[in-house]
Design a protein around this motif. Structure first.
Motif, PDB file in Angstrom:
ATOM      1  N   LEU A   1       0.229  -1.373   0.339  1.00 15.24           N
ATOM      2  CA  LEU A   1      -0.105  -0.098  -0.261  1.00 15.24           C
ATOM      3  C   LEU A   1       0.686   1.286  -0.101  1.00 15.24           C
ATOM      4  CD1 LEU A   1      -2.818   0.473   0.295  1.00 15.24           C
ATOM      5  CD2 LEU A   1      -2.795   0.677   1.974  1.00 15.24           C
ATOM      6  N   SER A   2       1.982   1.232   0.825  1.00 11.96           N
ATOM      7  CA  SER A   2       2.787   2.609   0.891  1.00 11.96           C
ATOM      8  C   SER A   2       3.700   2.972  -0.252  1.00 11.96           C
ATOM      9  CB  SER A   2       3.393   2.324   1.880  1.00 11.96           C
ATOM     10  OG  SER A   2       5.020   1.237   1.671  1.00 11.96           O
ATOM     11  N   MET A   3       3.796   1.624  -1.217  1.00 12.18           N
ATOM     12  CA  MET A   3       4.658   1.254  -2.215  1.00 12.18           C
ATOM     13  C   MET A   3       3.430   2.070  -3.478  1.00 12.18           C
ATOM     14  SD  MET A   3       6.051  -1.018  -4.483  1.00 12.18           S
ATOM     15  CE  MET A   3       7.640  -1.924  -3.374  1.00 12.18           C
ATOM     16  N   ALA A   4       2.401   1.680  -3.922  1.00 12.82           N
ATOM     17  CA  ALA A   4       1.448   2.050  -4.397  1.00 12.82           C
ATOM     18  C   ALA A   4       1.353   3.505  -4.391  1.00 12.82           C
ATOM     19  CB  ALA A   4       0.413   1.611  -4.599  1.00 12.82           C
ATOM     20  N   THR A   5       0.908   4.237  -2.846  1.00  9.43           N
ATOM     21  CA  THR A   5       0.552   5.072  -2.368  1.00  9.43           C
ATOM     22  C   THR A   5       1.266   6.358  -2.710  1.00  9.43           C
ATOM     23  OG1 THR A   5      -0.981   4.725  -0.604  1.00  9.43           O
ATOM     24  CG2 THR A   5       0.278   6.920  -0.152  1.00  9.43           C
ATOM     25  N   VAL A   6       2.690   6.046  -2.494  1.00  9.35           N
ATOM     26  CA  VAL A   6       4.392   6.955  -3.316  1.00  9.35           C
ATOM     27  C   VAL A   6       4.078   7.117  -4.625  1.00  9.35           C
ATOM     28  CG1 VAL A   6       6.384   7.336  -3.103  1.00  9.35           C
ATOM     29  CG2 VAL A   6       5.264   6.665  -1.002  1.00  9.35           C
ATOM     30  N   ALA A   7       4.082   5.693  -5.850  1.00 11.02           N
ATOM     31  CA  ALA A   7       3.535   6.024  -6.898  1.00 11.02           C
ATOM     32  C   ALA A   7       2.570   7.212  -7.402  1.00 11.02           C
ATOM     33  CB  ALA A   7       3.857   4.447  -7.658  1.00 11.02           C
ATOM     34  N   VAL A   8       1.500   7.294  -7.007  1.00  8.39           N
ATOM     35  CA  VAL A   8       0.306   7.486  -6.903  1.00  8.39           C
ATOM     36  C   VAL A   8       0.572   9.229  -6.733  1.00  8.39           C
ATOM     37  CG1 VAL A   8      -2.100   8.527  -6.626  1.00  8.39           C
ATOM     38  CG2 VAL A   8      -1.178   5.751  -7.191  1.00  8.39           C
ATOM     39  N   LEU A   9       1.343   9.244  -5.736  1.00  6.74           N
ATOM     40  CA  LEU A   9       1.526  10.860  -5.874  1.00  6.74           C
ATOM     41  C   LEU A   9       2.611  11.303  -6.584  1.00  6.74           C
ATOM     42  CD1 LEU A   9       1.950  10.652  -1.733  1.00  6.74           C
ATOM     43  CD2 LEU A   9       0.320  11.971  -3.015  1.00  6.74           C
ATOM     44  N   MET A  10       3.861  10.109  -7.006  1.00  5.47           N
ATOM     45  CA  MET A  10       4.719  11.182  -7.683  1.00  5.47           C
ATOM     46  C   MET A  10       4.027  11.284  -9.400  1.00  5.47           C
ATOM     47  SD  MET A  10       8.268   8.530  -6.993  1.00  5.47           S
ATOM     48  CE  MET A  10       9.493   9.404  -6.255  1.00  5.47           C
TER      49      MET A  10
ATOM     50  N   VAL B   1       7.501  11.417   1.040  1.00  2.55           N
ATOM     51  CA  VAL B   1       8.739  11.122   1.533  1.00  2.55           C
ATOM     52  C   VAL B   1       8.585  10.899   2.854  1.00  2.55           C
ATOM     53  CG1 VAL B   1      10.311  12.506   3.058  1.00  2.55           C
ATOM     54  CG2 VAL B   1      10.542  12.380   0.694  1.00  2.55           C
ATOM     55  N   ILE B   2       7.250  11.251   3.293  1.00  4.44           N
ATOM     56  CA  ILE B   2       6.669  10.966   4.879  1.00  4.44           C
ATOM     57  C   ILE B   2       6.347   9.651   4.986  1.00  4.44           C
ATOM     58  CG2 ILE B   2       4.503  12.134   6.073  1.00  4.44           C
ATOM     59  CD1 ILE B   2       5.140  14.167   5.423  1.00  4.44           C
ATOM     60  N   VAL B   3       5.478   9.081   3.543  1.00  5.37           N
ATOM     61  CA  VAL B   3       5.210   8.102   3.868  1.00  5.37           C
ATOM     62  C   VAL B   3       6.168   6.990   3.554  1.00  5.37           C
ATOM     63  CG1 VAL B   3       4.126   6.471   2.175  1.00  5.37           C
ATOM     64  CG2 VAL B   3       3.155   8.535   2.722  1.00  5.37           C
ATOM     65  N   GLU B   4       7.539   7.172   3.172  1.00  6.59           N
ATOM     66  CA  GLU B   4       8.199   5.950   3.162  1.00  6.59           C
ATOM     67  C   GLU B   4       9.557   6.535   4.505  1.00  6.59           C
ATOM     68  OE1 GLU B   4       9.594   4.373   1.014  1.00  6.59           O
ATOM     69  OE2 GLU B   4       8.270   4.723  -0.699  1.00  6.59           O
ATOM     70  N   ALA B   5       9.230   7.280   4.928  1.00  8.63           N
ATOM     71  CA  ALA B   5       9.549   7.173   6.157  1.00  8.63           C
ATOM     72  C   ALA B   5       9.029   6.420   6.825  1.00  8.63           C
ATOM     73  CB  ALA B   5       9.790   9.164   6.826  1.00  8.63           C
ATOM     74  N   VAL B   6       7.527   6.281   7.426  1.00 10.85           N
ATOM     75  CA  VAL B   6       6.476   5.489   7.827  1.00 10.85           C
ATOM     76  C   VAL B   6       6.531   3.686   7.440  1.00 10.85           C
ATOM     77  CG1 VAL B   6       3.731   5.098   8.604  1.00 10.85           C
ATOM     78  CG2 VAL B   6       4.273   7.347   8.232  1.00 10.85           C
ATOM     79  N   ALA B   7       6.749   3.732   5.793  1.00 13.00           N
ATOM     80  CA  ALA B   7       7.045   2.605   5.835  1.00 13.00           C
ATOM     81  C   ALA B   7       8.148   2.144   6.422  1.00 13.00           C
ATOM     82  CB  ALA B   7       7.189   2.716   3.987  1.00 13.00           C
TER      83      ALA B   7
ATOM     84  N   GLY C   1      16.664  10.711  -0.621  1.00 10.16           N
ATOM     85  CA  GLY C   1      15.455  11.507  -1.229  1.00 10.16           C
ATOM     86  C   GLY C   1      14.432  13.271  -0.499  1.00 10.16           C
ATOM     87  N   ALA C   2      14.413  12.916   0.889  1.00 11.88           N
ATOM     88  CA  ALA C   2      15.034  14.047   2.249  1.00 11.88           C
ATOM     89  C   ALA C   2      15.542  15.369   1.550  1.00 11.88           C
ATOM     90  CB  ALA C   2      14.491  13.434   2.461  1.00 11.88           C
ATOM     91  N   PHE C   3      16.772  14.734   1.313  1.00 13.33           N
ATOM     92  CA  PHE C   3      17.665  15.901   0.780  1.00 13.33           C
ATOM     93  C   PHE C   3      17.894  16.623  -0.546  1.00 13.33           C
ATOM     94  CE2 PHE C   3      22.127  16.726  -0.784  1.00 13.33           C
ATOM     95  CZ  PHE C   3      22.367  17.706   0.160  1.00 13.33           C
TER      96      PHE C   3
END
Length: 179
Positions: free
Chosen positions: A88-97, A119-125, A150-152
């Motif tokens: 779910l986090s992978m798909a969410t980040v993909a859609v956000l991008m 980036v926030i979703v990736e940090a939670v994941a 990525g955040a940098f």
């Protein structure tokens, strides 16, 4: 000021204003202008990966059901909750991008914000990786390092997206003295 705004401000201090290493100004500008197609390509690849992982997960689940059925017991466990949360986090980040790409092309702050949410979703994941069985800490460490990098990069180009209209960018560039 909301909590996300406070987080954005503190991360801007850490990854840009007080960062021990900074990308040169020309590199920041080039990265900012290329960010839209980077987000598009990475978003498409990540969405394809999420779909593939979903298909592999279903094939694995079917195999697990067959093994459990033919052996008469439960010798193999099903995919767990963290598999689905990671998916779910992978798909969410993909859609956000993918949603961010057109706004990034127009140099709008809204596109940058969508990448920030990613980036926030990736940090939670990454934190969720700690709770997976097996190599939880190794996966967490790898995810955390990727998220920090990525955040940098994201905060290094933030200043180019604060202005909301492309005409503002052109006006700001013409006001700068020529070197």
């Amino acid at each position: 000021m909301g909590s996300l705004d406070k987080l954005e401000t503190s991360l801007d201090e850490m990854f840009d204003k007080k960062a021990p290493v900074k990308i040169p100004a020309d590199g920041r500008k080039g990265l900012a202008h290329a960010l839209w197609w980077i987000a598009l390509v990475v978003g498409l690849l990540q969405l394809w990966s999420a779909i593939t992982l979903w298909q592999w997960g279903h094939a694995t689940d079917n195999l697990i059901n067959a093994v459990n059925y033919y052996t008469g017991g439960v010798y193999v466990r099903h995919l767990g909750m963290f598999y689905y949360l990671s998916l779910l986090s992978m798909a969410t980040v993909a859609v956000l991008m993918l949603l961010a790409s057109p706004q990034l092309k127009a140099m709008k702050k809204g596109g940058w914000d969508l990448l920030f949410y990613g980036v926030i979703v990736e940090a939670v994941a990454a934190v969720l990786q700690l709770f997976t069985s097996g190599a939880g800490f190794v996966n967490f460490f790898a995810s955390a390092v990727g998220t920090v990098i990525g955040a940098f990069l994201l905060f290094q180009v933030r200043e180019h997206f604060i202005m909301s209209h492309p005409a503002d960018h052109k006006a700001a560039e013409t006001k700068k003295p020529k070197e």
